[in-house]
Structures are given as C-alpha cells and as structure tokens.
Design a protein around this motif. Structure first.
Motif, PDB file in Angstrom:
ATOM      1  N   GLY A  24      10.189  -5.203  11.600  1.00  0.00           N
ATOM      2  CA  GLY A  24       9.741  -5.885  12.824  1.00  0.00           C
ATOM      3  C   GLY A  24       8.363  -5.397  13.251  1.00  0.00           C
ATOM      4  N   HIS A  25       8.149  -4.071  13.204  1.00  0.00           N
ATOM      5  CA  HIS A  25       6.832  -3.532  13.589  1.00  0.00           C
ATOM      6  C   HIS A  25       5.741  -4.094  12.673  1.00  0.00           C
ATOM      7  CE1 HIS A  25       7.549  -0.905  16.907  1.00  0.00           C
ATOM      8  NE2 HIS A  25       8.458  -0.181  16.280  1.00  0.00           N
ATOM      9  N   ILE A  26       6.050  -4.282  11.405  1.00  0.00           N
ATOM     10  CA  ILE A  26       5.071  -4.862  10.476  1.00  0.00           C
ATOM     11  C   ILE A  26       4.831  -6.336  10.833  1.00  0.00           C
ATOM     12  CG2 ILE A  26       4.721  -5.546   8.061  1.00  0.00           C
ATOM     13  CD1 ILE A  26       6.151  -2.895   7.289  1.00  0.00           C
ATOM     14  N   TRP A  27       5.911  -7.023  11.189  1.00  0.00           N
ATOM     15  CA  TRP A  27       5.780  -8.453  11.500  1.00  0.00           C
ATOM     16  C   TRP A  27       5.060  -8.714  12.817  1.00  0.00           C
ATOM     17  CZ3 TRP A  27       6.961 -13.140   9.008  1.00  0.00           C
ATOM     18  CH2 TRP A  27       7.220 -12.965   7.645  1.00  0.00           C
ATOM     19  N   ALA A  28       4.907  -7.699  13.653  1.00  0.00           N
ATOM     20  CA  ALA A  28       4.093  -7.869  14.870  1.00  0.00           C
ATOM     21  C   ALA A  28       2.695  -8.339  14.486  1.00  0.00           C
ATOM     22  CB  ALA A  28       4.030  -6.555  15.635  1.00  0.00           C
ATOM     23  N   ASN A  29       2.233  -7.913  13.303  1.00  0.00           N
ATOM     24  CA  ASN A  29       0.913  -8.337  12.819  1.00  0.00           C
ATOM     25  C   ASN A  29       0.874  -9.832  12.523  1.00  0.00           C
ATOM     26  OD1 ASN A  29      -0.903  -5.846  12.195  1.00  0.00           O
ATOM     27  ND2 ASN A  29       1.159  -5.245  11.569  1.00  0.00           N
ATOM     28  N   PHE A  30       1.946 -10.341  11.914  1.00  0.00           N
ATOM     29  CA  PHE A  30       1.950 -11.760  11.534  1.00  0.00           C
ATOM     30  C   PHE A  30       2.150 -12.645  12.754  1.00  0.00           C
ATOM     31  CE2 PHE A  30       3.856  -9.496   7.731  1.00  0.00           C
ATOM     32  CZ  PHE A  30       2.602  -9.225   7.202  1.00  0.00           C
ATOM     33  N   LEU A  31       2.926 -12.117  13.704  1.00  0.00           N
ATOM     34  CA  LEU A  31       3.084 -12.850  14.957  1.00  0.00           C
ATOM     35  C   LEU A  31       1.719 -13.015  15.625  1.00  0.00           C
ATOM     36  CD1 LEU A  31       4.781 -14.073  17.217  1.00  0.00           C
ATOM     37  CD2 LEU A  31       5.306 -11.772  18.017  1.00  0.00           C
ATOM     38  N   ALA A  32       0.914 -11.953  15.565  1.00  0.00           N
ATOM     39  CA  ALA A  32      -0.401 -11.984  16.229  1.00  0.00           C
ATOM     40  C   ALA A  32      -1.456 -12.715  15.406  1.00  0.00           C
ATOM     41  CB  ALA A  32      -0.864 -10.555  16.500  1.00  0.00           C
ATOM     42  N   HIS A  33      -1.420 -12.562  14.083  1.00  0.00           N
ATOM     43  CA  HIS A  33      -2.548 -13.048  13.270  1.00  0.00           C
ATOM     44  C   HIS A  33      -2.198 -14.193  12.324  1.00  0.00           C
ATOM     45  CE1 HIS A  33      -4.664  -9.577  14.768  1.00  0.00           C
ATOM     46  NE2 HIS A  33      -3.796  -8.755  14.227  1.00  0.00           N
ATOM     47  N   GLY A  34      -0.940 -14.662  12.329  1.00  0.00           N
ATOM     48  CA  GLY A  34      -0.560 -15.767  11.449  1.00  0.00           C
ATOM     49  C   GLY A  34       0.263 -15.275  10.269  1.00  0.00           C
ATOM     50  N   PRO A  35       0.903 -16.206   9.542  1.00  0.00           N
ATOM     51  CA  PRO A  35       1.843 -15.857   8.478  1.00  0.00           C
ATOM     52  C   PRO A  35       1.248 -14.915   7.435  1.00  0.00           C
ATOM     53  CG  PRO A  35       1.889 -18.207   8.913  1.00  0.00           C
ATOM     54  CD  PRO A  35       0.760 -17.649   9.722  1.00  0.00           C
ATOM     55  N   PRO A  36       2.123 -14.094   6.804  1.00  0.00           N
ATOM     56  CA  PRO A  36       1.646 -13.078   5.855  1.00  0.00           C
ATOM     57  C   PRO A  36       0.973 -13.650   4.617  1.00  0.00           C
ATOM     58  CG  PRO A  36       4.063 -13.225   5.863  1.00  0.00           C
ATOM     59  CD  PRO A  36       3.586 -14.072   6.980  1.00  0.00           C
ATOM     60  N   GLU A  37      -0.041 -12.918   4.164  1.00  0.00           N
ATOM     61  CA  GLU A  37      -0.699 -13.242   2.892  1.00  0.00           C
ATOM     62  C   GLU A  37      -0.798 -11.947   2.097  1.00  0.00           C
ATOM     63  OE1 GLU A  37      -4.526 -15.113   3.519  1.00  0.00           O
ATOM     64  OE2 GLU A  37      -3.676 -16.342   5.132  1.00  0.00           O
ATOM     65  N   PRO A  38       0.339 -11.494   1.518  1.00  0.00           N
ATOM     66  CA  PRO A  38       0.340 -10.221   0.805  1.00  0.00           C
ATOM     67  C   PRO A  38      -0.579 -10.270  -0.422  1.00  0.00           C
ATOM     68  CG  PRO A  38       2.468 -11.359   0.579  1.00  0.00           C
ATOM     69  CD  PRO A  38       1.621 -12.193   1.454  1.00  0.00           C
ATOM     70  N   PRO A  39      -0.944  -9.150  -1.011  1.00  0.00           N
ATOM     71  CA  PRO A  39      -0.398  -7.816  -0.767  1.00  0.00           C
ATOM     72  C   PRO A  39      -1.097  -7.067   0.372  1.00  0.00           C
ATOM     73  CG  PRO A  39      -1.952  -7.731  -2.591  1.00  0.00           C
ATOM     74  CD  PRO A  39      -1.893  -9.165  -2.156  1.00  0.00           C
ATOM     75  N   TYR A  40      -0.366  -6.151   0.962  1.00  0.00           N
ATOM     76  CA  TYR A  40      -0.889  -5.267   2.008  1.00  0.00           C
ATOM     77  C   TYR A  40      -0.431  -3.830   1.756  1.00  0.00           C
ATOM     78  CZ  TYR A  40      -0.995  -9.562   4.936  1.00  0.00           C
ATOM     79  OH  TYR A  40      -1.211 -10.804   5.444  1.00  0.00           O
ATOM     80  N   VAL A  41      -1.159  -2.899   2.372  1.00  0.00           N
ATOM     81  CA  VAL A  41      -0.618  -1.561   2.601  1.00  0.00           C
ATOM     82  C   VAL A  41      -0.357  -1.485   4.097  1.00  0.00           C
ATOM     83  CG1 VAL A  41      -1.400   0.826   2.933  1.00  0.00           C
ATOM     84  CG2 VAL A  41      -1.387  -0.162   0.657  1.00  0.00           C
ATOM     85  N   CYS A  42       0.811  -0.969   4.485  1.00  0.00           N
ATOM     86  CA  CYS A  42       1.143  -0.882   5.915  1.00  0.00           C
ATOM     87  C   CYS A  42       1.351   0.573   6.313  1.00  0.00           C
ATOM     88  CB  CYS A  42       2.432  -1.624   6.237  1.00  0.00           C
ATOM     89  SG  CYS A  42       2.652  -3.173   5.384  1.00  0.00           S
ATOM     90  N   LEU A  43       0.699   0.959   7.406  1.00  0.00           N
ATOM     91  CA  LEU A  43       0.949   2.273   8.004  1.00  0.00           C
ATOM     92  C   LEU A  43       1.911   2.042   9.162  1.00  0.00           C
ATOM     93  CD1 LEU A  43       0.285   5.336   8.492  1.00  0.00           C
ATOM     94  CD2 LEU A  43      -1.511   4.540  10.042  1.00  0.00           C
ATOM     95  N   VAL A  44       3.116   2.584   9.052  1.00  0.00           N
ATOM     96  CA  VAL A  44       4.116   2.421  10.113  1.00  0.00           C
ATOM     97  C   VAL A  44       4.282   3.760  10.826  1.00  0.00           C
ATOM     98  CG1 VAL A  44       6.484   1.751  10.661  1.00  0.00           C
ATOM     99  CG2 VAL A  44       5.297   0.656   8.752  1.00  0.00           C
ATOM    100  N   VAL A  45       3.877   3.806  12.081  1.00  0.00           N
ATOM    101  CA  VAL A  45       3.920   5.063  12.846  1.00  0.00           C
ATOM    102  C   VAL A  45       4.576   4.827  14.194  1.00  0.00           C
ATOM    103  CG1 VAL A  45       2.110   6.575  11.899  1.00  0.00           C
ATOM    104  CG2 VAL A  45       1.439   4.596  13.231  1.00  0.00           C
ATOM    105  N   SER A  46       5.753   5.430  14.364  1.00  0.00           N
ATOM    106  CA  SER A  46       6.482   5.218  15.613  1.00  0.00           C
ATOM    107  C   SER A  46       7.056   6.538  16.106  1.00  0.00           C
ATOM    108  CB  SER A  46       7.609   4.208  15.373  1.00  0.00           C
ATOM    109  OG  SER A  46       8.601   4.805  14.572  1.00  0.00           O
ATOM    110  N   GLY A  47       7.960   6.451  17.071  1.00  0.00           N
ATOM    111  CA  GLY A  47       8.587   7.662  17.586  1.00  0.00           C
ATOM    112  C   GLY A  47       9.526   8.295  16.566  1.00  0.00           C
ATOM    113  N   GLY A  48      10.041   7.503  15.644  1.00  0.00           N
ATOM    114  CA  GLY A  48      11.006   8.028  14.675  1.00  0.00           C
ATOM    115  C   GLY A  48      10.536   7.999  13.235  1.00  0.00           C
ATOM    116  N   HIS A  49       9.421   7.328  12.960  1.00  0.00           N
ATOM    117  CA  HIS A  49       8.991   7.157  11.567  1.00  0.00           C
ATOM    118  C   HIS A  49       7.484   7.292  11.397  1.00  0.00           C
ATOM    119  CE1 HIS A  49      12.948   5.299  11.659  1.00  0.00           C
ATOM    120  NE2 HIS A  49      13.018   5.606  10.376  1.00  0.00           N
ATOM    121  N   THR A  50       7.113   7.797  10.236  1.00  0.00           N
ATOM    122  CA  THR A  50       5.711   7.793   9.823  1.00  0.00           C
ATOM    123  C   THR A  50       5.726   7.518   8.334  1.00  0.00           C
ATOM    124  OG1 THR A  50       5.022   9.330  11.517  1.00  0.00           O
ATOM    125  CG2 THR A  50       3.636   9.228   9.569  1.00  0.00           C
ATOM    126  N   MET A  51       5.259   6.361   7.927  1.00  0.00           N
ATOM    127  CA  MET A  51       5.323   6.032   6.504  1.00  0.00           C
ATOM    128  C   MET A  51       4.211   5.078   6.087  1.00  0.00           C
ATOM    129  SD  MET A  51       8.608   3.444   6.428  1.00  0.00           S
ATOM    130  CE  MET A  51       9.816   4.665   6.776  1.00  0.00           C
TER     131      MET A  51
END
Ligand code: KG4
Ligand code: ZN
Length: 341
Positions: free
Chosen positions: A120-147
């Motif tokens: 869902g956190h990754i999809w916040a990008n597509f909600l804001a910028h339009g449907p995905p056009e992979p490939p991507y590298v994603c940095l996921v940084v939250s209260g419980g995860h860093t990956m």
C-alpha cells in the motif's frame, strides 16, 4: 450524487494507530480519505500500546465509515469493492478493520480484497502519479520497516536489503524521545532539524560501506546517546537542533546512498519512496536531488499519502482485484505478512 454503477472502492486501514477509511472512484480518484489519529492516547506511554490501539479503532471505525461515504456522496450499495489491510501490523488492530470491512462486503455483496500494508505504501505513488510503469526500486521506510525492494513488474517484489535491527521510523522516534520531543517524534525531529546544523556532530554512517543493501540503526542510536551523556557529563548544554539535524543527516545519508546503489545494481531508471518516514523533509529533498544527479527519476507521494492512510489501500485493492486477486471472507490477519514472497 451517488456512486453510479458500483465503481467505488472502499479502503480500510487499521494496522497500527491510525483508523483510516477512504472511498475511491475507478481505483485512482479519491472521493474521500479520512484518518482518525490516536497519537494522544499513546503519547504518555511513549509508543503504540496494541490493546489501546485496537479499542480506539473499535470506537472510531463506524462513525468514520459513515463520514467517508457521506463525503464521497455515496451509499453502501454503491460500493463494488472493499479493500482492507490484512498485514503486516498489530494483530488486534488489524482484526478490527478486517471485521468491519468483511461485514460491509458481506452485507452489500461487494468484492473483498485483503492487501499488504507495505505494498500500500508503494501504491501511494501510483495513486498520486498514475498507474505503475515498472521496473522500479522502492525504498520503504516506516515505523516498523526499512527495506529496499526491486519491483520488476506490477505486484512483484524482490527484497534487496532491509534493516538488521530498528526501522528508520523507530530510530527517529527513539532519538526524538531522548530529545524530549514527545511521540511520535519523527515529525517533531524533522521540524527541529530545520533550525540545526547537519554537520555539527559527525555521527557514524552505519553500514554505508558494507557492500550490501542492508541497514542498521542501532550503532547510530547508541552514538547519539553516548554523545548526549558525554556533553551532559562535561556540563555543556546540548544544542537540540544541531543534534537533531546531525542525527537526521546520518540516517538520510545512508538511505540515499543505498537506494541509489540499489537502482544502479538493478538497472532501473525510476525510484519510488513509500512509508511514514518519507514525510521527512530532508530525506525527500536529498533523494530527489541526489537521485537526479545520479541519473534516476525519483517519485515521492504527497505528504498526506506518506503516513498511514486508506486511499493507498483502496488504490492497491482495486488494482489487485482487476487482475483477479479476490480474497475469501475467511482470510486471516497476518502480523508478519512479507512484501516479497
Ligand atoms: O508508515 P507509518 O505512518 O506507520 C507505519 O506503518 O509504521 O510510519 C510512521 C513512522 C513513525 O515512526 C514516525 O515517527 C515516522 O513515520 N515519521 C517521520 C516523519 N513523519 C512520520 N519520521 C521522520 N520525519 C518525518 N517528517
Ligand atoms: Zn505504514
């Protein structure tokens, strides 16, 4: 106005301490996006108390559902899809949202889809910028995860590296607590750091040269603690803004360097950021500018979609359903649900 031909998606998110409900049209147009925060309930404990969070979700959810539909100009019968976070998160908190979402789906005949909070956190990008056009590298940084994850195609994720101890958000919260900034400390530390000198104290860039794409926060946290104790013992006043800025710079430095390295190794041209810590001013600035200098396009969700919300859950759920990923109403909450399988 009503939702018309059942094109509306309801999103429900209760994985941690935010009760969130959203209504989206066609999977990308936000009709309503509401959040009931519980920070005030957890502040005196210095962290989220799972049982308190679950109870607060119970109280907040029904009125929020009604309000989200009203703001969307919709009725329950307009919902074609109900999407809900099923993990990772606090199990008691997840169960509250899931019970409500399943009930709505059962009562209205809407299709139900359980989604992964981190995706869902990754999809916040597509909600804001339009449907995905992979490939991507994603940095996921939250209260419980860093990956760091590679997304070679839509809904496929390969783990490139992750934290070996604390998550980035946890490190921000713990250092903020040390500085007396309250809970959650990330946003307050971010604000304070704007007035400080990031070069005032040279804290260690943990694992910057480890050659892999993993992270570690514990050395940095200990270094900040040691510095504070040393200064106190020497009778020197601690300039909190400088300390905040210096700590933040150390953490951001490593994240930016490793994210750019991940993009190089995988050969992608675009980088995404997701999760609450992406609301951090310095991290956004640095990754966008350093990424651009290194030849990568960096996409960042707007601030309101970085921290936990249900619009990202609805957007992801609608996309998953489109490719046939419908869930049964017997799907269980999974507190440790991995992003990359
Ligand atoms: O994604 P999120 O809302 O919830 C989880 O899924 O964990 O992330 C919450 C984390 C908290 O640790 C919070 O302190 C941190 O994100 N955070 C920030 C900022 N805004 C939120 N950290 C640094 N700077 C910020 N501006
Ligand atoms: Zn989150």
């Amino acid at each position: 106005m009503t939702g018309g031909s059942r094109m509306l998606t309801l999103g429900v998110e209760t994985s941690c301490d935010e009760t969130a409900v959203a209504v989206l049209e066609d999977g990308f147009t936000v009709r309503s996006n509401l959040i009931a925060a519980q920070e005030h309930l957890h502040e005196r404990f210095g962290g989220v108390v799972p049982e308190v969070a679950a109870r607060a979700h119970v109280e907040a959810l029904n009125p929020l559902l009604e309000q989200a539909l009203t703001e969307a100009g919709a009725r329950f019968s307009d919902l074609g899809t109900v999407a809900c976070t099923v993990g990772p998160g606090l199990v008691g908190a997840l169960l509250v949202g899931m019970a409500a979402a399943k009930t709505v789906a059962l009562a209205t005949g809407a299709r139900f889809v359980g989604v992964n909070h981190l995706e869902g956190h990754i999809w916040a990008n597509f909600l804001a910028h339009g449907p995905p056009e992979p490939p991507y590298v994603c940095l996921v940084v939250s209260g419980g995860h860093t990956m760091l994850v590679h997304m070679p195609e839509v809904h496929r994720y390969e783990l490139l590296g992750q934290t070996l101890d604390d998550a980035a958000g946890e490190a921000f919260d713990k250092v903020a607590r040390l500085l007396g900034l309250g809970f959650p400390g990330g946003p307050a530390l971010d604000r304070l750091a704007r007035e400080g000198d990031p070069a005032a104290v040279r804290f260690p860039r943990s694992m910057a040269d480890s050659g892999d794409l993993d992270f570690s926060m514990s050395g940095l946290k200990t270094a900040v603690l040691r510095h504070v104790k040393q200064e106190q013992a020497a009778g020197r006043a601690i300039p909190a803004a400088d300390l905040a800025a210096s700590f933040q710079e150390a953490i951001v430095d490593v994240q930016v360097t490793k994210t750019i390295e991940a993009a190089r190794r995988t050969g992608v041209e675009r980088v995404l950021m997701g999760g609450g810590v992406v609301a951090n001013t310095r991290l956004r600035e640095r990754l966008v500018t350093d990424g651009a200098s290194a030849g990568f396009e960096v996409l960042v969700p707007p601030l309101s979609l970085c921290t936990d919300n249900a619009a990202m859950v609805a957007c992801l759920g609608a996309a998953r359903l489109e490719r046939g990923d419908r869930s049964g109403l017997d799907i269980a909450a999974d507190p440790n649900l991995p992003l990359a399988l």
